[in-house]
Design a protein around this motif. Structure first.
Motif, PDB file in Angstrom:
ATOM      1  N   ALA A 114      -6.814 -11.381   1.721  1.00 50.26           N
ATOM      2  CA  ALA A 114      -8.180 -11.816   2.032  1.00 50.26           C
ATOM      3  C   ALA A 114      -9.166 -10.671   1.823  1.00 50.26           C
ATOM      4  O   ALA A 114     -10.331 -10.897   1.451  1.00 50.26           O
ATOM      5  CB  ALA A 114      -8.276 -12.342   3.460  1.00 50.26           C
ATOM      6  N   ASN A 115      -8.714  -9.448   2.041  1.00 47.68           N
ATOM      7  CA  ASN A 115      -9.593  -8.306   1.824  1.00 47.68           C
ATOM      8  C   ASN A 115      -9.875  -8.072   0.350  1.00 47.68           C
ATOM      9  O   ASN A 115     -10.956  -7.584  -0.009  1.00 47.68           O
ATOM     10  CB  ASN A 115      -9.013  -7.052   2.469  1.00 47.68           C
ATOM     11  CG  ASN A 115      -9.166  -7.061   3.978  1.00 47.68           C
ATOM     12  OD1 ASN A 115     -10.186  -7.485   4.497  1.00 47.68           O
ATOM     13  ND2 ASN A 115      -8.144  -6.586   4.685  1.00 47.68           N
ATOM     14  N   CYS A 116      -8.940  -8.415  -0.519  1.00 48.74           N
ATOM     15  CA  CYS A 116      -9.228  -8.357  -1.963  1.00 48.74           C
ATOM     16  C   CYS A 116     -10.285  -9.399  -2.329  1.00 48.74           C
ATOM     17  O   CYS A 116     -11.178  -9.132  -3.142  1.00 48.74           O
ATOM     18  CB  CYS A 116      -7.953  -8.588  -2.772  1.00 48.74           C
ATOM     19  SG  CYS A 116      -6.946  -7.102  -3.020  1.00 48.74           S
ATOM     20  N   ASN A 117     -10.198 -10.571  -1.721  1.00 50.02           N
ATOM     21  CA  ASN A 117     -11.208 -11.604  -1.989  1.00 50.02           C
ATOM     22  C   ASN A 117     -12.590 -11.138  -1.560  1.00 50.02           C
ATOM     23  O   ASN A 117     -13.593 -11.402  -2.241  1.00 50.02           O
ATOM     24  CB  ASN A 117     -10.857 -12.899  -1.253  1.00 50.02           C
ATOM     25  CG  ASN A 117      -9.612 -13.558  -1.788  1.00 50.02           C
ATOM     26  OD1 ASN A 117      -9.258 -13.390  -2.949  1.00 50.02           O
ATOM     27  ND2 ASN A 117      -8.927 -14.313  -0.949  1.00 50.02           N
ATOM     28  N   ASN A 118     -12.649 -10.435  -0.438  1.00 49.05           N
ATOM     29  CA  ASN A 118     -13.941 -10.042   0.125  1.00 49.05           C
ATOM     30  C   ASN A 118     -14.483  -8.734  -0.443  1.00 49.05           C
ATOM     31  O   ASN A 118     -15.696  -8.590  -0.603  1.00 49.05           O
ATOM     32  CB  ASN A 118     -13.821  -9.902   1.650  1.00 49.05           C
ATOM     33  CG  ASN A 118     -13.566 -11.232   2.333  1.00 49.05           C
ATOM     34  OD1 ASN A 118     -14.008 -12.269   1.861  1.00 49.05           O
ATOM     35  ND2 ASN A 118     -12.846 -11.197   3.445  1.00 49.05           N
ATOM     36  N   TYR A 145      -6.706  -4.083   1.034  1.00 44.48           N
ATOM     37  CA  TYR A 145      -6.835  -3.295   2.254  1.00 44.48           C
ATOM     38  C   TYR A 145      -5.961  -3.874   3.371  1.00 44.48           C
ATOM     39  O   TYR A 145      -5.988  -5.073   3.638  1.00 44.48           O
ATOM     40  CB  TYR A 145      -8.298  -3.253   2.689  1.00 44.48           C
ATOM     41  CG  TYR A 145      -8.572  -2.226   3.766  1.00 44.48           C
ATOM     42  CD1 TYR A 145      -8.935  -0.928   3.431  1.00 44.48           C
ATOM     43  CD2 TYR A 145      -8.433  -2.545   5.111  1.00 44.48           C
ATOM     44  CE1 TYR A 145      -9.165   0.036   4.413  1.00 44.48           C
ATOM     45  CE2 TYR A 145      -8.660  -1.596   6.097  1.00 44.48           C
ATOM     46  CZ  TYR A 145      -9.022  -0.312   5.749  1.00 44.48           C
ATOM     47  OH  TYR A 145      -9.243   0.621   6.726  1.00 44.48           O
ATOM     48  N   LYS A 146      -5.190  -2.998   4.012  1.00 44.74           N
ATOM     49  CA  LYS A 146      -4.254  -3.370   5.076  1.00 44.74           C
ATOM     50  C   LYS A 146      -3.237  -4.418   4.626  1.00 44.74           C
ATOM     51  O   LYS A 146      -2.700  -5.186   5.429  1.00 44.74           O
ATOM     52  CB  LYS A 146      -5.000  -3.870   6.322  1.00 44.74           C
ATOM     53  CG  LYS A 146      -5.777  -2.797   7.058  1.00 44.74           C
ATOM     54  CD  LYS A 146      -4.885  -1.761   7.709  1.00 44.74           C
ATOM     55  CE  LYS A 146      -5.688  -0.785   8.551  1.00 44.74           C
ATOM     56  NZ  LYS A 146      -4.876   0.323   9.088  1.00 44.74           N
ATOM     57  N   ASN A 147      -2.987  -4.460   3.295  1.00 44.21           N
ATOM     58  CA  ASN A 147      -2.022  -5.405   2.714  1.00 44.21           C
ATOM     59  C   ASN A 147      -2.394  -6.860   2.982  1.00 44.21           C
ATOM     60  O   ASN A 147      -1.525  -7.739   3.029  1.00 44.21           O
ATOM     61  CB  ASN A 147      -0.605  -5.111   3.226  1.00 44.21           C
ATOM     62  CG  ASN A 147      -0.148  -3.717   2.847  1.00 44.21           C
ATOM     63  OD1 ASN A 147      -0.250  -3.311   1.690  1.00 44.21           O
ATOM     64  ND2 ASN A 147       0.342  -2.968   3.827  1.00 44.21           N
ATOM     65  N   GLY A 169       0.779  -1.222   0.000  1.00 44.18           N
ATOM     66  CA  GLY A 169       0.000   0.000   0.000  1.00 44.18           C
ATOM     67  C   GLY A 169       0.812   1.273   0.000  1.00 44.18           C
ATOM     68  O   GLY A 169       0.305   2.330  -0.393  1.00 44.18           O
ATOM     69  N   PHE A 170       2.061   1.211   0.443  1.00 46.01           N
ATOM     70  CA  PHE A 170       2.891   2.428   0.472  1.00 46.01           C
ATOM     71  C   PHE A 170       3.576   2.680  -0.868  1.00 46.01           C
ATOM     72  O   PHE A 170       4.232   3.709  -1.047  1.00 46.01           O
ATOM     73  CB  PHE A 170       3.941   2.347   1.594  1.00 46.01           C
ATOM     74  CG  PHE A 170       4.847   1.162   1.516  1.00 46.01           C
ATOM     75  CD1 PHE A 170       5.940   1.149   0.658  1.00 46.01           C
ATOM     76  CD2 PHE A 170       4.613   0.036   2.304  1.00 46.01           C
ATOM     77  CE1 PHE A 170       6.785   0.049   0.590  1.00 46.01           C
ATOM     78  CE2 PHE A 170       5.455  -1.070   2.244  1.00 46.01           C
ATOM     79  CZ  PHE A 170       6.540  -1.064   1.385  1.00 46.01           C
ATOM     80  N   GLU A 171       3.430   1.747  -1.814  1.00 47.62           N
ATOM     81  CA  GLU A 171       4.037   1.893  -3.130  1.00 47.62           C
ATOM     82  C   GLU A 171       3.036   2.496  -4.112  1.00 47.62           C
ATOM     83  O   GLU A 171       1.824   2.453  -3.900  1.00 47.62           O
ATOM     84  CB  GLU A 171       4.494   0.538  -3.674  1.00 47.62           C
ATOM     85  CG  GLU A 171       5.561  -0.153  -2.837  1.00 47.62           C
ATOM     86  CD  GLU A 171       5.931  -1.523  -3.369  1.00 47.62           C
ATOM     87  OE1 GLU A 171       5.158  -2.075  -4.184  1.00 47.62           O
ATOM     88  OE2 GLU A 171       6.980  -2.049  -2.971  1.00 47.62           O
ATOM     89  N   ASP A 172       3.538   3.036  -5.218  1.00 50.41           N
ATOM     90  CA  ASP A 172       2.680   3.392  -6.342  1.00 50.41           C
ATOM     91  C   ASP A 172       2.539   2.188  -7.268  1.00 50.41           C
ATOM     92  O   ASP A 172       3.398   1.300  -7.293  1.00 50.41           O
ATOM     93  CB  ASP A 172       3.267   4.574  -7.130  1.00 50.41           C
ATOM     94  CG  ASP A 172       3.073   5.896  -6.410  1.00 50.41           C
ATOM     95  OD1 ASP A 172       1.956   6.146  -5.911  1.00 50.41           O
ATOM     96  OD2 ASP A 172       4.038   6.682  -6.346  1.00 50.41           O
TER      97      ASP A 172
END
Length: 212
Positions: free
Chosen positions: A65-69, A60-62, A45-48
């Motif tokens: 599992a959050n991408c899956n959800n 989200y929050k690296n 998340g800190f990268e472009d």
């Protein structure tokens, strides 16, 4: 809801036809994904998202599992599948009608007119509230659009999971197109559907609409 499988990664999505009125007040319909897009290779998340040879996504929050959800989060140029330099310089001449961006073949990026149709769907009695999920995001989902509180990556910092969501439109902001896009947002209590301007480097959710 109808099921669609993205052949690029075998991810399944549900989509829905929404009939309503467009920004000109005319009857209109769209077939739109009822889930946020999840495609690409994870980056911190800190990268472009600046490797133009592949699609990159934030989770989200690296946490993948959050991408899956909730789907991935994408900077404007990444969403548009334009060179990463387009996050800091105007690329208005590269924006096409029915701009596909990172959507699958046969699909295009959501526009404000598409979102307006969902808000003004024939069966939506709740306006903006009727585009949000009834499960954890304060909506009635009359329209079937099923917005979720996916959070976002705001200037390389994650915030607002289950509390808010933002999405870029395939447009630059007219006064500062070098660094700003047009976008919309909702939180748990939203009652309006504004178009706002925001930095292109913010990582937001993506929805796709079938090209017809």
């Amino acid at each position: 809801y109808i099921k669609f499988v993205d052949p690029r990664n075998s991810r399944e999505y549900y989509y829905i036809q929404i009939d309503g009125k467009d920004t000109a007040g005319k009857a209109a319909s769209i077939k739109v994904m009822a889930e946020n897009l999840d495609i690409g290779e994870f980056v911190w998340g800190f990268e472009d998202q600046e490797d133009d040879s592949k699609i990159e996504k934030y989770c989200y929050k690296n946490d993948t599992a959050n991408c899956n959800n909730y789907g991935g989060l994408y900077q404007w140029a990444e969403m548009m599948q334009l060179p990463s330099r387009c996050n800091t310089e105007s690329c208005a001449d590269l924006i096409k009608p029915n701009h596909q961006g990172i959507c699958p073949d046969g699909w295009r990026l959501l526009t404000y007119n598409d979102y307006y149709i969902a808000v003004h769907a024939d069966n939506n009695k709740d306006g903006v509230k009727g585009t949000r999920s009834a499960y954890g995001f304060g909506g009635s989902n009359d329209s079937g659009f099923s917005l979720v509180g996916a959070g976002y990556n705001w200037n390389h910092s994650f915030t607002s999971l289950q509390e808010g969501t933002y999405w870029h439109y395939p447009e630059e902001q007219s006064l500062n197109g070098a660094q700003m896009s047009k976008a919309s947002w909702q939180d748990f209590y939203s009652t309006a559907n504004p178009v706002t301007k925001t930095l292109k480097i913010h990582g937001f959710s993506v929805r796709c609409v079938m090209v017809e």
